[in-house]
Design a protein around this motif. Structure first.
Motif, PDB file in Angstrom:
ATOM      1  N   GLY A   9      55.807  30.810  31.851  1.00 15.06           N
ATOM      2  CA  GLY A   9      54.862  31.599  32.687  1.00 15.06           C
ATOM      3  C   GLY A   9      55.641  31.645  34.265  1.00 15.06           C
ATOM      4  N   ARG A  10      54.771  31.918  35.168  1.00 12.82           N
ATOM      5  CA  ARG A  10      55.267  32.132  36.556  1.00 12.82           C
ATOM      6  C   ARG A  10      56.100  31.148  37.070  1.00 12.82           C
ATOM      7  N   LEU A  11      55.949  29.856  36.567  1.00 11.63           N
ATOM      8  CA  LEU A  11      57.131  28.815  37.269  1.00 11.63           C
ATOM      9  C   LEU A  11      58.293  28.635  36.461  1.00 11.63           C
ATOM     10  N   THR A 114      36.150  32.058  35.390  1.00 13.65           N
ATOM     11  CA  THR A 114      37.087  31.390  35.740  1.00 13.65           C
ATOM     12  C   THR A 114      37.852  30.841  34.640  1.00 13.65           C
ATOM     13  N   LYS A 115      39.156  30.711  34.875  1.00 12.04           N
ATOM     14  CA  LYS A 115      39.960  29.975  33.872  1.00 12.04           C
ATOM     15  C   LYS A 115      40.038  28.269  34.433  1.00 12.04           C
ATOM     16  N   TYR A 116      39.331  28.158  35.538  1.00  8.80           N
ATOM     17  CA  TYR A 116      39.652  26.849  36.205  1.00  8.80           C
ATOM     18  C   TYR A 116      38.102  26.386  36.289  1.00  8.80           C
ATOM     19  N   ILE A 136      36.665  31.571  31.166  1.00  5.52           N
ATOM     20  CA  ILE A 136      37.106  32.570  30.158  1.00  5.52           C
ATOM     21  C   ILE A 136      38.785  32.326  30.257  1.00  5.52           C
ATOM     22  N   ASN A 137      39.582  32.970  29.632  1.00  5.10           N
ATOM     23  CA  ASN A 137      40.850  32.176  29.336  1.00  5.10           C
ATOM     24  C   ASN A 137      41.884  33.372  30.006  1.00  5.10           C
ATOM     25  N   GLY A 138      41.547  34.392  30.617  1.00  9.97           N
ATOM     26  CA  GLY A 138      42.552  35.403  31.374  1.00  9.97           C
ATOM     27  C   GLY A 138      41.989  36.489  31.733  1.00  9.97           C
ATOM     28  N   SER A 139      42.812  37.649  32.394  1.00 10.06           N
ATOM     29  CA  SER A 139      42.262  38.834  32.849  1.00 10.06           C
ATOM     30  C   SER A 139      40.992  38.654  33.696  1.00 10.06           C
ATOM     31  N   VAL A 140      40.998  37.488  34.348  1.00  9.41           N
ATOM     32  CA  VAL A 140      39.605  37.074  34.873  1.00  9.41           C
ATOM     33  C   VAL A 140      38.998  38.248  35.921  1.00  9.41           C
ATOM     34  N   GLU A 141      39.705  38.869  36.434  1.00 13.61           N
ATOM     35  CA  GLU A 141      39.377  39.943  37.278  1.00 13.61           C
ATOM     36  C   GLU A 141      38.407  40.844  36.687  1.00 13.61           C
ATOM     37  N   LEU A 142      38.390  41.347  35.472  1.00 15.04           N
ATOM     38  CA  LEU A 142      37.493  41.825  34.777  1.00 15.04           C
ATOM     39  C   LEU A 142      36.290  41.476  34.730  1.00 15.04           C
ATOM     40  N   VAL A 153      36.634  32.578  40.399  1.00 11.38           N
ATOM     41  CA  VAL A 153      37.613  31.746  41.019  1.00 11.38           C
ATOM     42  C   VAL A 153      38.892  31.931  40.344  1.00 11.38           C
ATOM     43  N   ASP A 154      39.796  31.932  40.989  1.00  7.47           N
ATOM     44  CA  ASP A 154      41.148  32.208  40.397  1.00  7.47           C
ATOM     45  C   ASP A 154      42.552  31.951  41.614  1.00  7.47           C
ATOM     46  N   ILE A 155      43.693  32.003  40.879  1.00  7.88           N
ATOM     47  CA  ILE A 155      44.848  31.830  41.832  1.00  7.88           C
ATOM     48  C   ILE A 155      45.134  33.353  42.180  1.00  7.88           C
ATOM     49  N   VAL A 156      45.628  33.437  43.735  1.00 14.35           N
ATOM     50  CA  VAL A 156      45.980  34.850  43.871  1.00 14.35           C
ATOM     51  C   VAL A 156      47.457  34.465  44.560  1.00 14.35           C
ATOM     52  N   GLU A 157      48.452  35.457  43.925  1.00 12.08           N
ATOM     53  CA  GLU A 157      49.611  35.177  44.615  1.00 12.08           C
ATOM     54  C   GLU A 157      49.992  36.372  45.523  1.00 12.08           C
ATOM     55  N   THR A 158      50.220  37.765  44.979  1.00 10.43           N
ATOM     56  CA  THR A 158      50.381  38.576  45.694  1.00 10.43           C
ATOM     57  C   THR A 158      49.450  39.605  46.130  1.00 10.43           C
ATOM     58  N   GLY A 159      48.335  39.096  45.548  1.00  8.60           N
ATOM     59  CA  GLY A 159      46.784  39.700  45.635  1.00  8.60           C
ATOM     60  C   GLY A 159      46.869  41.214  45.188  1.00  8.60           C
ATOM     61  N   THR A 160      47.757  41.556  44.274  1.00  6.06           N
ATOM     62  CA  THR A 160      47.833  42.806  43.649  1.00  6.06           C
ATOM     63  C   THR A 160      46.912  43.090  42.767  1.00  6.06           C
ATOM     64  N   THR A 161      46.736  42.097  41.837  1.00  8.86           N
ATOM     65  CA  THR A 161      45.691  42.139  40.767  1.00  8.86           C
ATOM     66  C   THR A 161      44.310  42.483  41.317  1.00  8.86           C
ATOM     67  N   LEU A 162      43.886  41.686  42.364  1.00 10.87           N
ATOM     68  CA  LEU A 162      42.845  41.788  43.260  1.00 10.87           C
ATOM     69  C   LEU A 162      42.717  43.159  43.589  1.00 10.87           C
TER      70      LEU A 162
HETATM   71  C1  PRP Z   1      47.312  35.201  37.360  1.00  8.85           C
HETATM   72  C2  PRP Z   1      45.957  35.127  37.733  1.00  8.85           C
HETATM   73  C3  PRP Z   1      45.668  36.535  38.538  1.00  8.85           C
HETATM   74  C4  PRP Z   1      47.031  36.869  38.753  1.00  8.85           C
HETATM   75  C5  PRP Z   1      47.356  36.812  40.415  1.00  8.85           C
HETATM   76  O1  PRP Z   1      47.079  35.654  36.058  1.00  8.85           O
HETATM   77  O2  PRP Z   1      44.964  34.417  36.954  1.00  8.85           O
HETATM   78  O3  PRP Z   1      45.298  37.253  37.529  1.00  8.85           O
HETATM   79  O4  PRP Z   1      48.027  36.076  38.244  1.00  8.85           O
HETATM   80  O5  PRP Z   1      48.535  37.100  40.746  1.00  8.85           O
HETATM   81  P1  PRP Z   1      48.614  38.233  41.923  1.00  8.85           P
HETATM   82  O6  PRP Z   1      47.942  37.933  43.069  1.00  8.85           O
HETATM   83  O7  PRP Z   1      50.123  38.384  42.255  1.00  8.85           O
HETATM   84  O8  PRP Z   1      48.245  39.724  41.233  1.00  8.85           O
HETATM   85  P2  PRP Z   1      48.474  35.733  35.196  1.00  8.85           P
HETATM   86  O9  PRP Z   1      49.273  36.742  35.521  1.00  8.85           O
HETATM   87  O10 PRP Z   1      48.795  34.262  34.811  1.00  8.85           O
HETATM   88  O11 PRP Z   1      47.442  36.104  33.704  1.00  8.85           O
HETATM   89  P3  PRP Z   1      46.340  35.906  33.119  1.00  8.85           P
HETATM   90  O12 PRP Z   1      45.338  36.874  33.778  1.00  8.85           O
HETATM   91  O13 PRP Z   1      46.495  36.344  31.720  1.00  8.85           O
HETATM   92  O14 PRP Z   1      45.875  34.430  33.158  1.00  8.85           O
END
Ligand code: PRP
Length: 205
Positions: A9-11, A114-116, A136-142, A153-162
Motif C-alpha cells: 500500500g501507501r508506504l 473509522t478504520k481506527y 468499517i474497513n475502507g472508503s470511510v468517507e462514504l 476519524v481517518d488519515i488525511v494525506e493530500t485531502g483529495t478524498t475528503l
Molecule cells: C486512505 C484514507 C483516506 C485516503 C486519504 O485510504 O483512509 O480514504 O487514503 O488520502 P488523501 O487525503 O490523499 O485523499 P486508502 O487509500 O488507504 O483506502 P481505503 O479507503 O480503501 O482504506
C-alpha cells in the motif's frame, strides 16, 4: 538472515526506494508482481510484503526482525515492539472530518465511522465526549454521506478524498509518518545488522 516486514500500500514504493538508496535492493520486486517474499542475497536480507496493519504482529512475534509501519496502525494496534525511528516519509495526519453542514446536537452521542476504533475512542475519551464507534474497513468517507455516521476519524494525506466527497476537517488529532519498528529479541541478537540499516537510513532521511 534479516527479515523485514513491509506493508502493501501507501508506504511500499517509497520504502523500497529508500532501501534501494542505502544499497538494499530486491531485484525481483515489481509493483505488478504477486510474489510476497523478495531476497537480497548479497546482504542476506529477506523482505516480506504483508497487509499494512499486520506489520506489527509479524515483528512482535519475531517472524520478522524489522518492520516499516505507519504511525497510524501502530497507534491503533499497539504491538509490543520497539519503535526505533521516525522515517519522516509517508506523512499524513489523523483527523476528524464531517460534511460541511455538520452541527453537533446537544445530548446526542456522535456516531464516528473509522478504520481506527482505538484511536478514535481514545481521542474522544480524552475530550470527555461520548461517542458511538462504527468500525468499517475502507472508503470511510462514504459513511457520513450515506447516513451511517455523523463524522469520520481517518488519515488525511493530500485531502483529495475528503474534498471530492464534500467533507472537511473539523479537528486534527495527530501527525502520522512511517516508523521503523524492531522485534525486542532481534535488537539483541542481530544488533549489528539492525544498527547498520538504521545508521544508513538516518543518513538518508
Ligand atoms: C486512505 C484514507 C483516506 C485516503 C486519504 O485510504 O483512509 O480514504 O487514503 O488520502 P488523501 O487525503 O490523499 O485523499 P486508502 O487509500 O488507504 O483506502 P481505503 O479507503 O480503501 O482504506
Amino acid at each position: 538472515m534479516l527479515n523485514i516486514a513491509l506493508g502493501k500500500g501507501r508506504l511500499a514504493e517509497i520504502t523500497l526506494k529508500k532501501l534501494n538508496n542505502i544499497g538494499i535492493d530486491f531485484p525481483e520486486y515489481s509493483p505488478e508482481s504477486r510474489k510476497l517474499i523478495f531476497l537480497n542475497e548479497d546482504r542476506d536480507i529477506r523482505l516480506v510484503l504483508v497487509k499494512a496493519s499486520d506489520v506489527g504482529i509479524y515483528v512482535e512475534r519475531g517472524a520478522c526482525d524489522i518492520g516499516i509501519e505507519g504511525k497510524d496502525t501502530l497507534m491503533e494496534n499497539e504491538p509490543n515492539v520497539y519503535e526505533m525511528m521516525d522515517l519522516k516519509f509517508g506523512k499524513c495526519k489523523f483527523a476528524v472530518a464531517a460534511p460541511k453542514d455538520f452541527e453537533k446536537e446537544k445530548n446526542k452521542k456522535i456516531r464516528v465511522a473509522t478504520k481506527y476504533p482505538n484511536v478514535a475512542k481514545s481521542y474522544f475519551e480524552k475530550k470527555g465526549e461520548p461517542i458511538e464507534i462504527i468500525k468499517i474497513n475502507g472508503s470511510v468517507e462514504l459513511a457520513p454521506l450515506m447516513g451511517l455516521a455523523d463524522v469520520i476519524v481517518d488519515i488525511v494525506e493530500t485531502g483529495t478524498t475528503l474534498k471530492e466527497n464534500g467533507l472537511i476537517i473539523i479537528e486534527e488529532i495527530s501527525d502520522v509518518s512511517a516508523r521503523l519498528i524492531v522485534n525486542k529479541a532481534s535488537l539483541k541478537t542481530k544488533r549489528d545488522e539492525i544498527a547498520k540499516i538504521m545508521d544508513a537510513l538516518n543518513a538518508n532521511i
